[in-house]
Design an enzyme around this catalytic site. Structure first.
Site, PDB file in Angstrom:
ATOM      1  N   CYS A   1      -3.658  10.347   0.804  1.00  0.00           N
ATOM      2  CA  CYS A   1      -2.984   9.315   0.487  1.00  0.00           C
ATOM      3  C   CYS A   1      -1.405   9.657   0.008  1.00  0.00           C
ATOM      4  O   CYS A   1      -0.470   9.339   0.852  1.00  0.00           O
ATOM      5  CB  CYS A   1      -3.443   8.577  -0.414  1.00  0.00           C
TER       6      CYS A   1
ATOM      7  N   LYS B   1       0.973  -1.246  -0.054  1.00  0.00           N
ATOM      8  CA  LYS B   1       0.075  -0.128  -0.204  1.00  0.00           C
ATOM      9  C   LYS B   1       0.827   1.323   0.055  1.00  0.00           C
ATOM     10  O   LYS B   1       0.618   2.121  -0.694  1.00  0.00           O
ATOM     11  CB  LYS B   1      -1.027   0.031   1.506  1.00  0.00           C
TER      12      LYS B   1
END
Ligand code: SAJ
Length: 431
Positions: free
Chosen positions: A264, A210
């Site tokens: 993010c 991720k």
């Protein structure tokens, strides 16, 4: 493993669609949230989050009886054998992961955890969080991870504004504490995705996947931004050069702009830096990319100063109109948006700032110190600055820029078209 009922902790941008998709697959889902207003809305079948297709999905899930929401996590997990954690992991003021929501959620789960339950973590977190932080909390239950209960990590990877499609079609990465946990998670997620499921060796590998995806993108954009600034100095149009370079079959440079926002790309690279440094390792490239991208609002300020100078004006006391405060096009989200940093710099220089965004709420715009105005008022400002590539702004014409000064930080408009009509046009990477 038979999935009797799922409890999902965190009903945000990812948790809510995930909950509704599992409900659509006819598994009973109890969502756990803290905000009473949000709980009320969802239980009425309405989505508190603006995302294409989500309202209908939530409506159907609630009306079918498969989704309901509560603030009582302990009660919710009583009849569930799967607990999914999708709570936020923001960054603190020292650029370190704030894991407080993950920790408090796992404390709740530890009080109700039963033998053979499965805990699945989706929240983005520094490498080692499952093993070193989450498992010790869950084991306060007296049960042993990997023996009495299962645990897996599977990051969400959906792109805002296309969340439901991507959640059901993108490949999904899953790592477990052991093969059994990973396999259980694979069977569960197969119920909501047509995408490939990639099983990785363990929890920390899945956590790493991720973080490196978003770090790859942040670093690539930093390269694009550095190229853009060099090109401006050399009189080369960086957009033309990057587009041409991208015709090479093995080159894919992203697009320069006013900086990188969102929850993010602007945060995840710091999680890698944090863990690397804690382990005596270094991450100079990742840190430099962050510095470059965080510096872009300063570069945009210089473009504004130059444009104003060409028009015989100063930034001080001038009225600057900002087009778009959302972190990217066609979304309302303004978390970590470069617009906030730019507005603060310009206010500090004594400018008056008006801003427009078709999606971001007025109170968010005003929290940055700008006056929230309608589109027409922006075009009356001395200098117009486009920050977000909303589709609506692609229709801007030279005639709309009343005072003929335009700084366009996204490559969505042709500089020549504006210059031909006497507009002073500056852009990131544009000459
Ligand atoms: N940006 C540029 N130039 C580009 C692309 C993006 O300046 O060429 C800027 C955008 O304007 C924005 C920021 O970068 O400010 C981030 O935008 P994005 O579209 O790259 O990504 P996010 O933050 O909306 O979503 C990302 C996605 N990650 C990847 O593509 C690797 C998404 O799939 C993830 O699910 C999401 O992060 C997340 O939740 O981690």
């Amino acid at each position: 493993m038979k999935f009797s009922q799922i409890t999902i902790f965190g009903l945000g941008y990812i948790g809510l669609p995930t909950a509704a998709l599992f409900a659509k697959s006819r598994i009973k889902v109890i969502g756990v949230a803290r905000d009473k207003e949000k709980i009320g809305m969802i239980n009425e079948g309405k989505s508190p989050i603006i995302e294409a297709g989500l309202n209908e999905l939530v409506h159907n899930a609630v009306k079918s009886g498969y989704l309901s929401v509560t603030d009582n996590g302990l009660e919710a997990i009583k009849n569930s054998n799967i607990m999914i954690v999708i709570v936020p992991t923001p960054m603190d003021e020292y650029n370190r992961a704030d894991l407080s929501a993950v920790k408090s959620t796992c404390e709740i789960i530890s009080h109700g955890l039963k033998k053979d339950d499965m805990v699945i973590i989706e929240s983005t977190a520094p490498q080692g969080t499952c093993q070193n932080i989450i498992i010790p909390i869950l084991e306060k239950s007296g049960l042993k991870a990997g023996i009495n209960f299962g645990i897996a990590y599977t990051p969400e990877r959906a792109l805002p504004n296309n969340t439901i499609y991507e959640m059901t079609h993108n490949a999904r990465v899953i790592g477990g504490i052991n093969n059994e946990s990973a396999n259980n998670a694979v069977s569960l997620y197969k119920k909501i995705t047509y995408g490939d499921i990639i099983k990785v060796k363990n929890l920390i590998t899945a956590e790493t996947v991720k973080l490196i995806e978003n770090t790859y993108r942040d670093t690539n954009i930093a390269l694009a931004n550095e190229i853009a600034m060099i090109c401006e100095g050399l009189g080369v149009d960086a957009i033309e050069a990057i587009n041409a370079a991208n015709h090479h079959p093995r080159v894919n440079i992203l697009t320069p702009g006013p900086g990188v926002g969102g929850h993010c790309l602007a945060i995840d690279p710091y999680f890698i830096v944090e863990i690397a440094e804690q382990n005596g390792l270094e991450a100079p490239l990742i840190k430099t990319a962050r510095i470059t991208n965080e510096g872009m609002p300063n570069h945009v300020t210089n473009l504004i100063i130059d444009a104003q100078k060409e028009n015989g004006k100063l930034v001080e006391n001038s009225e600057i109109g900002i087009l778009g405060v959302a972190y990217k096009g066609n979304v309302p989200d303004a978390r970590e948006t470069p617009a906030e940093a730019l507005i603060k710099i310009l206010l500090g220089m004594g400018a008056k700032i008006c801003a427009h965004d078709p999606y971001t709420p007025k109170k968010v715009i005003e929290s940055f110190g700008a006056s929230s105005v309608d589109l027409k008022q922006i075009f009356d400002c001395e200098c117009v600055v486009l920050l977000t590539d909303h589709d609506q702004y692609k229709k801007i014409t030279p005639e709309m820029i009343k005072n003929k000064v335009f700084v366009c930080t996204r490559p969505i408009l042709d500089p020549e078209k504006f210059r031909k009509k006497g507009v002073i046009f500056k852009g990131v990477g544009r000459v």
